[in-house]
Design an enzyme around this catalytic site. Structure first.
Site, PDB file in Angstrom:
ATOM      1  N   HIS A   1      -1.893   6.870   7.591  1.00 46.06           N
ATOM      2  CA  HIS A   1      -0.950   7.790   6.938  1.00 46.06           C
ATOM      3  C   HIS A   1      -1.610   9.141   6.651  1.00 46.06           C
ATOM      4  O   HIS A   1      -0.965  10.189   6.724  1.00 46.06           O
ATOM      5  CB  HIS A   1      -0.454   7.215   5.603  1.00 46.06           C
TER       6      HIS A   1
ATOM      7  N   GLN B   1       3.255   9.769   1.367  1.00 49.25           N
ATOM      8  CA  GLN B   1       4.524   9.038   1.255  1.00 49.25           C
ATOM      9  C   GLN B   1       5.322   9.410   0.007  1.00 49.25           C
ATOM     10  O   GLN B   1       6.483   9.036  -0.115  1.00 49.25           O
ATOM     11  CB  GLN B   1       4.275   7.525   1.242  1.00 49.25           C
TER      12      GLN B   1
ATOM     13  N   HIS C   1      -3.734   0.869   7.893  1.00 47.45           N
ATOM     14  CA  HIS C   1      -2.373   1.426   7.839  1.00 47.45           C
ATOM     15  C   HIS C   1      -2.329   2.655   6.921  1.00 47.45           C
ATOM     16  O   HIS C   1      -1.770   3.693   7.286  1.00 47.45           O
ATOM     17  CB  HIS C   1      -1.418   0.331   7.348  1.00 47.45           C
ATOM     18  N   GLU C   2      -2.955   2.526   5.746  1.00 54.80           N
ATOM     19  CA  GLU C   2      -2.904   3.636   4.782  1.00 54.80           C
ATOM     20  C   GLU C   2      -3.756   4.818   5.237  1.00 54.80           C
ATOM     21  O   GLU C   2      -3.367   5.978   5.048  1.00 54.80           O
ATOM     22  CB  GLU C   2      -3.325   3.171   3.389  1.00 54.80           C
TER      23      GLU C   2
ATOM     24  N   CYS D   1       6.548  -0.655   6.601  1.00 54.56           N
ATOM     25  CA  CYS D   1       6.094   0.518   5.859  1.00 54.56           C
ATOM     26  C   CYS D   1       7.193   0.941   4.898  1.00 54.56           C
ATOM     27  O   CYS D   1       8.371   0.952   5.267  1.00 54.56           O
ATOM     28  CB  CYS D   1       5.803   1.655   6.840  1.00 54.56           C
ATOM     29  N   LEU D   2       6.822   1.283   3.674  1.00 57.71           N
ATOM     30  CA  LEU D   2       7.813   1.716   2.676  1.00 57.71           C
ATOM     31  C   LEU D   2       8.573   2.967   3.130  1.00 57.71           C
ATOM     32  O   LEU D   2       9.686   3.203   2.675  1.00 57.71           O
ATOM     33  CB  LEU D   2       7.131   1.982   1.328  1.00 57.71           C
TER      34      LEU D   2
ATOM     35  N   GLY E   1       0.826  -1.205   0.000  1.00 58.23           N
ATOM     36  CA  GLY E   1       0.000   0.000   0.000  1.00 58.23           C
ATOM     37  C   GLY E   1       0.853   1.245   0.000  1.00 58.23           C
ATOM     38  O   GLY E   1       2.023   1.213   0.409  1.00 58.23           O
TER      39      GLY E   1
END
Ligand code: CO
Length: 152
Positions: A134, A51, A130-131, A88-89, A46
């Site tokens: 963000h 991000q 999670h997204e 997480c990226l 995701g």
């Protein structure tokens, strides 16, 4: 195809509350396309617009069952509880256990500007939460236990 650079923890854009998208314009559709390319290139599950340094409420998710695009997503139902490992990226190399709802329902707009509703369980429920975090400036390490790896 355009792949954005993913911003990492420490960049303040990740801590901002992202702005709602008032209208799905050609620029938003281009953003979705480029976010999908970026997610695929990073082999992620995701990606939220903050991000890539864009403080807008836009998310893409792909848990291996096809791309999901969400504009202005809202959690409207949450049920159960599940604890699992998460990364997480924007926080490369770091993993931790996060307890999240096991099932969620999310409403959003799609790229046509239509209202959609999706239900997610397990990994999809986790990715959705999670997204959406963000978009509120919340990172998984804020909620995680047993965090391993280097934290920037
Ligand atoms: Co993340």
């Amino acid at each position: 195809m355009a792949v954005y650079q993913i911003v990492e923890i420490g960049d303040e854009v990740l801590r901002e509350k992202a702005k709602p998208v008032p209208k799905v314009t050609a620029n938003i559709i281009k953003l979705l396309d480029n976010m999908a390319d970026t997610l695929a290139a990073a082999k992620g599950v995701g990606l939220a617009a903050p991000q890539i340094g864009i403080s807008k409420r836009v998310v893409v998710i792909d848990i291996g069952e096809g791309l999901i695009e969400l504009i202005n997503p809202e959690l409207v139902e949450q049920e159960g509880e599940e604890t699992d490992s998460e990364g997480c990226l924007s926080i490369p190399g770091v993993f931790g256990e996060v307890t999240r709802s096991a099932r969620v329902v999310v409403t959003a707009l799609n790229r046509k500007g239509e209202q959609i509703k999706i239900e997610g369980r397990d990994l999809l429920a986790r990715a959705l939460q999670h997204e959406i975090d963000h978009l509120e400036g919340v990172l998984f390490v804020d909620k995680a236990r047993n965090v391993s790896g280097k934290q920037g």
